[in-house]
Design a protein around this motif. Structure first.
Motif, PDB file in Angstrom:
ATOM      1  N   UNK A 151      -1.798  16.414 -16.338  1.00 16.42           N
ATOM      2  CA  UNK A 151      -0.615  16.161 -17.171  1.00 16.42           C
ATOM      3  C   UNK A 151       0.596  16.997 -16.765  1.00 16.42           C
ATOM      4  N   UNK A 152       0.417  17.787 -15.721  1.00 12.98           N
ATOM      5  CA  UNK A 152       1.482  18.667 -15.230  1.00 12.98           C
ATOM      6  C   UNK A 152       1.994  19.586 -16.339  1.00 12.98           C
ATOM      7  N   UNK A 153       1.041  20.271 -16.970  1.00  5.02           N
ATOM      8  CA  UNK A 153       1.332  21.230 -18.040  1.00  5.02           C
ATOM      9  C   UNK A 153       0.740  22.577 -17.656  1.00  5.02           C
ATOM     10  N   UNK A 154       1.166  23.606 -18.358  1.00  2.00           N
ATOM     11  CA  UNK A 154       0.530  24.909 -18.130  1.00  2.00           C
ATOM     12  C   UNK A 154      -0.805  24.936 -18.874  1.00  2.00           C
ATOM     13  N   UNK A 155      -1.696  25.759 -18.396  1.00  2.00           N
ATOM     14  CA  UNK A 155      -2.996  25.888 -19.046  1.00  2.00           C
ATOM     15  C   UNK A 155      -2.830  26.443 -20.465  1.00  2.00           C
ATOM     16  N   UNK A 156      -1.823  27.275 -20.686  1.00  2.00           N
ATOM     17  CA  UNK A 156      -1.544  27.825 -22.020  1.00  2.00           C
ATOM     18  C   UNK A 156      -1.163  26.704 -22.995  1.00  2.00           C
ATOM     19  N   UNK A 157      -0.407  25.728 -22.519  1.00  2.00           N
ATOM     20  CA  UNK A 157      -0.033  24.592 -23.358  1.00  2.00           C
ATOM     21  C   UNK A 157      -1.268  23.788 -23.749  1.00  2.00           C
ATOM     22  N   UNK A 158      -2.154  23.579 -22.789  1.00  2.00           N
ATOM     23  CA  UNK A 158      -3.395  22.849 -23.074  1.00  2.00           C
ATOM     24  C   UNK A 158      -4.218  23.621 -24.100  1.00  2.00           C
ATOM     25  N   UNK A 159      -4.360  24.920 -23.897  1.00  2.00           N
ATOM     26  CA  UNK A 159      -5.110  25.752 -24.850  1.00  2.00           C
ATOM     27  C   UNK A 159      -4.501  25.673 -26.248  1.00  2.00           C
ATOM     28  N   UNK A 160      -3.180  25.740 -26.322  1.00  2.00           N
ATOM     29  CA  UNK A 160      -2.495  25.690 -27.615  1.00  2.00           C
ATOM     30  C   UNK A 160      -2.708  24.337 -28.296  1.00  2.00           C
ATOM     31  N   UNK A 161      -2.679  23.256 -27.521  1.00  2.00           N
ATOM     32  CA  UNK A 161      -2.860  21.920 -28.095  1.00  2.00           C
ATOM     33  C   UNK A 161      -4.301  21.703 -28.579  1.00  2.00           C
ATOM     34  N   UNK A 162      -5.268  22.198 -27.841  1.00  2.00           N
ATOM     35  CA  UNK A 162      -6.673  22.104 -28.263  1.00  2.00           C
ATOM     36  C   UNK A 162      -6.866  22.913 -29.545  1.00  2.00           C
ATOM     37  N   UNK A 163      -6.298  24.096 -29.571  1.00  2.00           N
ATOM     38  CA  UNK A 163      -6.393  24.950 -30.753  1.00  2.00           C
ATOM     39  C   UNK A 163      -5.764  24.268 -31.964  1.00  2.00           C
ATOM     40  N   UNK A 164      -4.602  23.664 -31.763  1.00  2.00           N
ATOM     41  CA  UNK A 164      -3.915  22.951 -32.840  1.00  2.00           C
ATOM     42  C   UNK A 164      -4.774  21.787 -33.341  1.00  2.00           C
ATOM     43  N   UNK A 165      -5.344  21.021 -32.420  1.00  2.00           N
ATOM     44  CA  UNK A 165      -6.183  19.877 -32.796  1.00  2.00           C
ATOM     45  C   UNK A 165      -7.380  20.331 -33.623  1.00  2.00           C
ATOM     46  N   UNK A 166      -8.044  21.382 -33.181  1.00  2.00           N
ATOM     47  CA  UNK A 166      -9.212  21.885 -33.909  1.00  2.00           C
ATOM     48  C   UNK A 166      -8.828  22.391 -35.289  1.00  2.00           C
ATOM     49  N   UNK A 167      -7.681  23.030 -35.388  1.00  2.00           N
ATOM     50  CA  UNK A 167      -7.209  23.539 -36.676  1.00  2.00           C
ATOM     51  C   UNK A 167      -6.940  22.373 -37.641  1.00  2.00           C
ATOM     52  N   UNK A 168      -6.284  21.333 -37.163  1.00  2.00           N
ATOM     53  CA  UNK A 168      -5.991  20.163 -37.994  1.00  2.00           C
ATOM     54  C   UNK A 168      -7.290  19.471 -38.411  1.00  2.00           C
ATOM     55  N   UNK A 169      -8.204  19.292 -37.464  1.00  2.00           N
ATOM     56  CA  UNK A 169      -9.470  18.622 -37.769  1.00  2.00           C
ATOM     57  C   UNK A 169     -10.291  19.421 -38.780  1.00  2.00           C
ATOM     58  N   UNK A 170     -10.323  20.754 -38.620  1.00  2.00           N
ATOM     59  CA  UNK A 170     -11.039  21.587 -39.592  1.00  2.00           C
ATOM     60  C   UNK A 170     -10.486  21.382 -40.993  1.00  2.00           C
ATOM     61  N   UNK A 171      -9.170  21.361 -41.095  1.00  2.00           N
ATOM     62  CA  UNK A 171      -8.523  21.200 -42.408  1.00  2.00           C
ATOM     63  C   UNK A 171      -8.827  19.826 -43.004  1.00  2.00           C
ATOM     64  N   UNK A 172      -8.790  18.782 -42.178  1.00  2.00           N
ATOM     65  CA  UNK A 172      -9.020  17.426 -42.685  1.00  2.00           C
ATOM     66  C   UNK A 172     -10.486  17.149 -42.979  1.00  2.00           C
ATOM     67  N   UNK A 173     -11.390  17.859 -42.332  1.00  2.00           N
ATOM     68  CA  UNK A 173     -12.821  17.586 -42.484  1.00  2.00           C
ATOM     69  C   UNK A 173     -13.544  18.653 -43.298  1.00  2.00           C
TER      70      UNK A 173
END
Length: 189
Positions: A151-173
């Motif tokens: 995706x031509x992104x930094x690894x930090x951006x990928x880490x942040x997006x995965x972290x954000x996704x997990x945080x949202x999923x935890x809250x919704x589930x």
């Protein structure tokens, strides 16, 4: 099988309660029997859970999944029963462990389907880039660096997006965490 409305109004009336009871009593008995191994005791536990639901109908938040509430309640009652009745003959208990496990029943499948649908819906509601990165990582098994390169992104951006996704999923589930633990235990993962 008739599709049950998985959430009901905050005031449970007699007709809704009777429908719940008639629709789910036998499936919940089989669910309890996976723990208790005695149909009469299983029926008693399920019956008590329904009585508790009726008695506390005004104080229990039943706008969430009633099936999840009942399954969790019955699971906890089964564990309490087993804990309080450890005086069983050890030979009987060891014999029961030799018996093959029952096949998953309809109630297990209903609960698993409900959970799967909630997970899919929660993933679909993630922001587009966050969802794309999460799916690449969790379902396509790509490593963070591979996603970053693709995706031509930094690894930090990928880490942040995965972290954000997990945080949202935890809250919704969050309401399903107990149910997920029950399902994991029942399928022996």
């Amino acid at each position: 099988m008739e599709q049950l409305n998985t959430s009901i109004s905050t005031t449970l009336d007699e007709a809704e309660f009777e429908h719940l009871f008639k629709t789910h009593f036998s499936g919940l008995c089989f669910f309890a029997q996976r723990y208790i191994k005695d149909i009469d005791t299983s029926k008693e536990i399920v019956h008590d859970a329904f009585i508790n639901l009726w008695e506390k109908r005004d104080s229990i938040d039943i706008t969430k999944s009633v099936k999840s509430y009942l399954a969790t309640s019955i699971h906890n009652r089964c564990l309490n029963y087993l804990r309080n009745n450890k005086k069983f003959d050890k030979e009987i208990l060891s014999f029961e462990k030799l018996m093959p496990e029952a096949e998953p029943n309809g109630m297990d499948n209903l609960v698993a389907d409900e959970l799967e649908n909630k997970i899919k819906k929660s993933i679909a509601e993630l922001p587009e880039k966050c969802r794309e990165i999460f799916i690449m990582n969790r379902f396509e098994n790509l490593k963070y660096q591979e996603i970053a390169d693709k995706l031509e992104l930094s690894i930090k951006t990928v880490e942040a997006q995965i972290s954000k996704a997990l945080q949202v999923l935890r809250a919704k589930l969050v309401e399903y965490i107990t149910l997920l633990i029950i399902l994991i235990k029942t399928i022996n993962i």
